[in-house]
Design a protein around this motif. Structure first.
Motif, mmCIF file in Angstrom:
data_model
loop_
_atom_site.group_PDB
_atom_site.id
_atom_site.type_symbol
_atom_site.label_atom_id
_atom_site.label_comp_id
_atom_site.label_asym_id
_atom_site.label_seq_id
_atom_site.Cartn_x
_atom_site.Cartn_y
_atom_site.Cartn_z
ATOM 1 N N LYS A 58 0.837 -1.203 0.000
ATOM 2 C CA LYS A 58 0.000 0.000 0.000
ATOM 3 C C LYS A 58 0.869 1.249 0.000
ATOM 4 O O LYS A 58 1.895 1.319 0.689
ATOM 5 N N ASP A 59 0.435 2.232 -0.762
ATOM 6 C CA ASP A 59 1.131 3.514 -0.825
ATOM 7 C C ASP A 59 0.370 4.521 0.024
ATOM 8 O O ASP A 59 -0.689 5.013 -0.373
ATOM 9 N N ALA A 60 0.913 4.844 1.200
ATOM 10 C CA ALA A 60 0.217 5.711 2.149
ATOM 11 C C ALA A 60 0.103 7.140 1.658
ATOM 12 O O ALA A 60 -0.653 7.931 2.244
ATOM 13 N N THR A 61 0.839 7.488 0.615
ATOM 14 C CA THR A 61 0.758 8.861 0.109
ATOM 15 C C THR A 61 -0.436 9.072 -0.814
ATOM 16 O O THR A 61 -0.791 10.206 -1.128
ATOM 17 N N LYS A 62 -1.046 7.980 -1.256
ATOM 18 C CA LYS A 62 -2.185 8.075 -2.158
ATOM 19 C C LYS A 62 -3.481 8.274 -1.376
ATOM 20 O O LYS A 62 -3.574 7.906 -0.196
ATOM 21 N N PRO A 63 -4.505 8.855 -2.001
ATOM 22 C CA PRO A 63 -5.788 9.060 -1.306
ATOM 23 C C PRO A 63 -6.411 7.726 -0.888
ATOM 24 O O PRO A 63 -6.154 6.687 -1.507
ATOM 25 N N GLN A 64 -7.225 7.794 0.142
ATOM 26 C CA GLN A 64 -7.933 6.589 0.569
ATOM 27 C C GLN A 64 -8.935 6.160 -0.504
ATOM 28 O O GLN A 64 -9.467 6.969 -1.261
ATOM 29 N N SER A 65 -9.197 4.864 -0.526
ATOM 30 C CA SER A 65 -10.221 4.316 -1.416
ATOM 31 C C SER A 65 -11.567 4.346 -0.703
ATOM 32 O O SER A 65 -11.646 4.245 0.527
ATOM 33 N N ARG A 66 -12.625 4.493 -1.481
ATOM 34 C CA ARG A 66 -13.951 4.239 -0.904
ATOM 35 C C ARG A 66 -14.083 2.731 -0.709
ATOM 36 O O ARG A 66 -13.579 1.944 -1.519
ATOM 37 N N ILE A 67 -14.800 2.324 0.325
ATOM 38 C CA ILE A 67 -14.796 0.890 0.628
ATOM 39 C C ILE A 67 -15.483 0.054 -0.445
ATOM 40 O O ILE A 67 -15.261 -1.158 -0.521
ATOM 41 N N ILE A 68 -16.296 0.664 -1.295
ATOM 42 C CA ILE A 68 -16.928 -0.109 -2.370
ATOM 43 C C ILE A 68 -15.890 -0.594 -3.381
ATOM 44 O O ILE A 68 -16.159 -1.493 -4.186
ATOM 45 N N GLU A 69 -14.695 -0.030 -3.330
ATOM 46 C CA GLU A 69 -13.642 -0.466 -4.237
ATOM 47 C C GLU A 69 -12.961 -1.744 -3.763
ATOM 48 O O GLU A 69 -12.176 -2.338 -4.511
ATOM 49 N N HIS A 70 -13.230 -2.168 -2.540
ATOM 50 C CA HIS A 70 -12.635 -3.391 -2.015
ATOM 51 C C HIS A 70 -13.464 -4.602 -2.442
ATOM 52 O O HIS A 70 -14.698 -4.589 -2.367
ATOM 53 N N ALA A 71 -12.792 -5.656 -2.859
ATOM 54 C CA ALA A 71 -13.487 -6.828 -3.411
ATOM 55 C C ALA A 71 -14.451 -7.453 -2.414
ATOM 56 O O ALA A 71 -15.556 -7.880 -2.789
ATOM 57 N N ASP A 72 -14.064 -7.523 -1.150
ATOM 58 C CA ASP A 72 -14.938 -8.199 -0.189
ATOM 59 C C ASP A 72 -16.195 -7.397 0.085
ATOM 60 O O ASP A 72 -17.261 -7.968 0.336
ATOM 61 N N VAL A 73 -16.082 -6.068 0.040
ATOM 62 C CA VAL A 73 -17.285 -5.242 0.200
ATOM 63 C C VAL A 73 -18.202 -5.436 -1.006
ATOM 64 O O VAL A 73 -19.432 -5.533 -0.859
ATOM 65 N N LYS A 74 -17.613 -5.514 -2.197
ATOM 66 C CA LYS A 74 -18.438 -5.803 -3.376
ATOM 67 C C LYS A 74 -19.140 -7.159 -3.231
ATOM 68 O O LYS A 74 -20.298 -7.316 -3.625
ATOM 69 N N ARG A 75 -18.409 -8.132 -2.668
ATOM 70 C CA ARG A 75 -19.020 -9.456 -2.454
ATOM 71 C C ARG A 75 -20.248 -9.334 -1.551
ATOM 72 O O ARG A 75 -21.312 -9.901 -1.848
ATOM 73 N N MET A 76 -20.106 -8.596 -0.475
ATOM 74 C CA MET A 76 -21.223 -8.470 0.463
ATOM 75 C C MET A 76 -22.385 -7.687 -0.138
ATOM 76 O O MET A 76 -23.557 -8.009 0.097
ATOM 77 N N LEU A 77 -22.075 -6.669 -0.923
ATOM 78 C CA LEU A 77 -23.135 -5.926 -1.593
ATOM 79 C C LEU A 77 -23.846 -6.784 -2.629
ATOM 80 O O LEU A 77 -25.082 -6.755 -2.747
ATOM 81 N N LEU A 78 -23.071 -7.543 -3.376
ATOM 82 C CA LEU A 78 -23.664 -8.376 -4.421
ATOM 83 C C LEU A 78 -24.520 -9.487 -3.813
ATOM 84 O O LEU A 78 -25.568 -9.853 -4.366
ATOM 85 N N ALA A 79 -24.099 -10.026 -2.668
ATOM 86 C CA ALA A 79 -24.921 -11.023 -1.986
ATOM 87 C C ALA A 79 -26.259 -10.422 -1.575
ATOM 88 O O ALA A 79 -27.324 -11.029 -1.776
ATOM 89 N N GLN A 80 -26.227 -9.203 -1.005
ATOM 90 C CA GLN A 80 -27.475 -8.552 -0.614
ATOM 91 C C GLN A 80 -28.386 -8.314 -1.810
ATOM 92 O O GLN A 80 -29.606 -8.521 -1.736
ATOM 93 N N LYS A 81 -27.793 -7.861 -2.898
ATOM 94 C CA LYS A 81 -28.586 -7.596 -4.112
ATOM 95 C C LYS A 81 -29.202 -8.886 -4.636
ATOM 96 O O LYS A 81 -30.388 -8.918 -5.001
ATOM 97 N N ALA A 82 -28.402 -9.958 -4.660
ATOM 98 C CA ALA A 82 -28.902 -11.238 -5.171
ATOM 99 C C ALA A 82 -30.026 -11.775 -4.296
ATOM 100 O O ALA A 82 -31.027 -12.290 -4.802
ATOM 101 N N TYR A 83 -29.858 -11.665 -2.978
ATOM 102 C CA TYR A 83 -30.902 -12.124 -2.061
ATOM 103 C C TYR A 83 -32.163 -11.254 -2.186
ATOM 104 O O TYR A 83 -33.273 -11.767 -2.367
ATOM 105 N N GLY A 84 -31.988 -9.925 -2.063
ATOM 106 C CA GLY A 84 -33.135 -9.029 -1.983
ATOM 107 C C GLY A 84 -33.911 -8.908 -3.280
ATOM 108 O O GLY A 84 -35.135 -9.072 -3.301
ATOM 109 N N GLU A 85 -33.220 -8.642 -4.375
ATOM 110 C CA GLU A 85 -33.935 -8.485 -5.649
ATOM 111 C C GLU A 85 -34.458 -9.826 -6.144
ATOM 112 O O GLU A 85 -35.514 -9.888 -6.777
#
Length: 611
Positions: A350-377
């Motif tokens: 990790k390069d600490a000099t770069k701006p922080q990422s939004r958490i939606i850019e992390h693969a595991d957060v996408k996994r959890m969001l996609l699971a919710q979407k698949a279940y709910g919709e």
């Protein structure tokens, strides 16, 4: 609400072809424009009268001052707005003050209220109560009781459970004996005096309406004067909180129905939940003991009449669980898109000099969001499909009516229980995405989880639904309902096989369907119900996953018909949710069905002492 609205419109118009219902005589006055107007109205009321007060009704729980239940002002205003919208009688005949809307549209429109505040929005029991009276009551009972529930003057409940009986209705102790006195209200039906206690009665007492119509299960005496044992002696009664005349006017007498106390719940706190005493003598009627009740239908057919309401309520509970899951998804999606945390991992770390990422850019957060979407919709699509079957049952051709009836028999336990389990998991994932904040009351996701935890219990527990599915629904009429469902699934598989991008998923679904069929036969291979039902819940989980995989594949077929390149962002999301379900979820059925096929008795045979 905007995301929900676009999802509803796609499912209603692009997938279920709901607009085609306007070609039927019953819905001939309607069009896409009137359907959209109903959605507009409900979305607005939910946004203005429900959503802003979801936290209010959670923190300001119902209070009992010894005489009446006290609720926050916002509950009264929301209930009034809902009643004035006409949604209580949306699917009813014009003669009953209804709009003759398809049930598909009614279910879709009501989803806005469930997403905005399930605690305020639980008007389903009033509509279900009135519908049961319309199906089994006399013309006078329909005119006096059902009509005044549909117009919003009165509310309705369903009184089944008792403190000592729980879900075992054959053990209820409430008694009903013929009332020999002769007075004018006999026109409302055969009159009985009821004595007993009912527990877990949602909306059992309040001041939101001028009267409450209780539908009560009780046992009547047999020929020998004693109650008939088991379920054969159970009958259904209309027991109003306040006595009324044949014109629907309140009389000066209060019926002998007394609030014994409020249950203080983990969630759904905005809806009163009560213990009611019938005929204890607190409000004696005409100098005699017992609450006045009017028989609905025939003696001894109470469960048959009540199940008309319960099946409708089970689909509504599935929708409630779905909308809570989606509410959590929308909240966690918004949070993930705006919360900066962490940085991308490159070749050198990790390069600490770069701006922080939004958490939606992390693969595991996408996994959890996609699971919710698949279940709910996915659950939303399933419940709207069941609502569409209700319309077929009421307005289709004779062949379509019979097919819809059987498909609903098989799918109702799934439509209730699958969203209750997996949309609850979606709510848990929503908390996880929020991190520590999700566990606090600063964000709504903890309340969504608490509200949703009830739905695995509501209207028949998970285990009861599973035994109903494996023990009755897949076997009824020689397994014809299961065969019809398999035929529908195979039809989708055949269509999907013609699409290069879907062929592998079609084959995967075909294999999963075959696994369910083989497990169903293996479970009953010995004919021993104890062995067959020992793993009914894993069976229902696997069965539900196959149904949801089919639903997603069918939805994506509708996507490709209108957007072959999947260039529209929401459609790309639907395809992504389908892929997630097939890659991450459908493979789980192997473990569930393994114990079913083997008729594994690990749990059933473990002696109590071993625990």
């Amino acid at each position: 609400m905007t995301t929900l609205r676009s999802t509803l419109e796609f499912l209603l118009y692009d997938w279920l072809q709901a607009e085609s219902l306007t070609a039927r005589e019953r819905f001939g006055d309607h069009s896409r424009e009137t359907f959209d107007a109903v959605l507009d109205t409900c979305e607005r009321i939910a946004r203005e009268k429900y959503a802003p007060f979801n936290r209010t009704v959670d923190t300001q729980e119902p209070q009992f001052d010894g005489e009446k239940v006290i609720l926050p002002r916002c509950t009264y205003e929301a209930r009034q707005a809902y009643a004035e919208s006409g949604m209580l009688s949306a699917a009813q005949d014009y003669e009953m003050g209804g709009m003759q809307l398809p049930y598909t549209l009614e279910a879709a429109a009501n989803s806005f209220f469930a997403a905005a505040s399930i605690s305020i929005g639980s008007n389903m029991l009033t509509s279900g109560n009135a519908n049961a009276i319309m199906a089994h009551g006399t013309a006078m009972q329909q005119q006096v009781f059902a009509a005044n529930e549909f117009n919003g003057r009165w509310a309705g409940t369903m009184c089944l459970s008792e403190p000592q009986a729980g879900s075992s209705l054959s053990d209820i102790a409430t008694r009903a004996e013929p009332d020999g006195a002769d007075f004018e209200s006999d026109a409302l039906g055969p009159r009985y005096r009821l004595k007993g206690n009912k527990m877990w009665i949602s909306a059992g007492d309040h001041e939101l309406t001028e009267n409450i119509v209780h539908l009560v299960l009780a046992k009547i005496p047999g020929p020998d004067g004693r109650p008939v044992p088991g379920v054969k002696g159970i009958s259904l009664f209309i027991v109003p909180k306040k006595l009324v005349d044949t014109e629907g006017r309140l009389t000066s007498e209060r019926n002998d129905v007394a609030l014994a106390g409020l249950n203080h719940k983990l969630g759904w706190r905005g809806t009163t939940n009560t213990l009611l005493n019938f005929g204890e003598g607190k409000y004696p009627v005409r100098g005699a003991s017992g609450a006045i009740g009017y028989l609905v239908g025939k003696p001894g057919e109470g469960l048959k009449c009540m199940f008309h309401m319960m099946n409708e309520a089970r689909i509504s509970i599935g929708m409630a669980a779905t909308m809570l899951g989606l509410a959590g998804y929308y909240a966690s999606l918004d949070y993930a898109q705006n919360r900066p945390q962490g940085r991308p991992i490159g070749a050198g770390g990790k390069d600490a000099t770069k701006p922080q990422s939004r958490i939606i850019e992390h693969a595991d957060v996408k996994r959890m969001l996609l699971a919710q979407k698949a279940y709910g919709e996915g659950a939303l699509a399933l419940n709207l499909f069941c609502a569409r079957l209700v319309d077929e049952q009421h307005t289709g051709t004779p062949e379509a009516v019979d097919e819809a009836r059987l498909l609903l028999e098989v799918l109702t336990p799934v439509a209730k229980s699958w969203p209750s389990e997996f949309c609850l998991e979606a709510n848990s994932l929503a908390i996880q995405i929020h991190g520590g904040y999700g566990y606090t009351r600063d964000f709504p996701v903890e309340q969504y989880w608490r509200d949703n935890r009830l739905n695995m219990i509501h209207e028949g527990t998970h285990g009861i639904q599973a035994m109903d599915l494996l023990g009755r629904k897949v076997l009824m009429e020689g397994g014809r309902g299961l065969q019809l469902l398999a035929g529908r699934i195979n039809g989708t598989i055949e269509k999907a096989m013609r699409h290069e991008m879907l062929a592998a998923y079609a084959n995967q679904l075909a294999a999963a369907l075959a696994e369910v069929g083989a497990a169903t036969k293996a479970a009953w291979a010995t004919g021993d119900a104890q062995e067959a039902l020992a793993n009914a819940v894993p069976y229902m989980q696997a069965f539900g996953h196959v149904v949801l995989a089919w639903t997603w594949l069918d939805v994506v077929l509708a996507v490709l018909e209108r957007d072959a390149s999947v260039s529209i962002a929401p459609n790309a999301g639907r395809v992504g949710a389908m892929r997630y379900f097939f890659h991450y979820e459908l493979p789980r059925i192997g473990a569930w069905l393994n114990v079913v096929r083997q008729r594994d008795m690990t749990c059933a045979q473990l002696p109590e002492s071993a625990f």
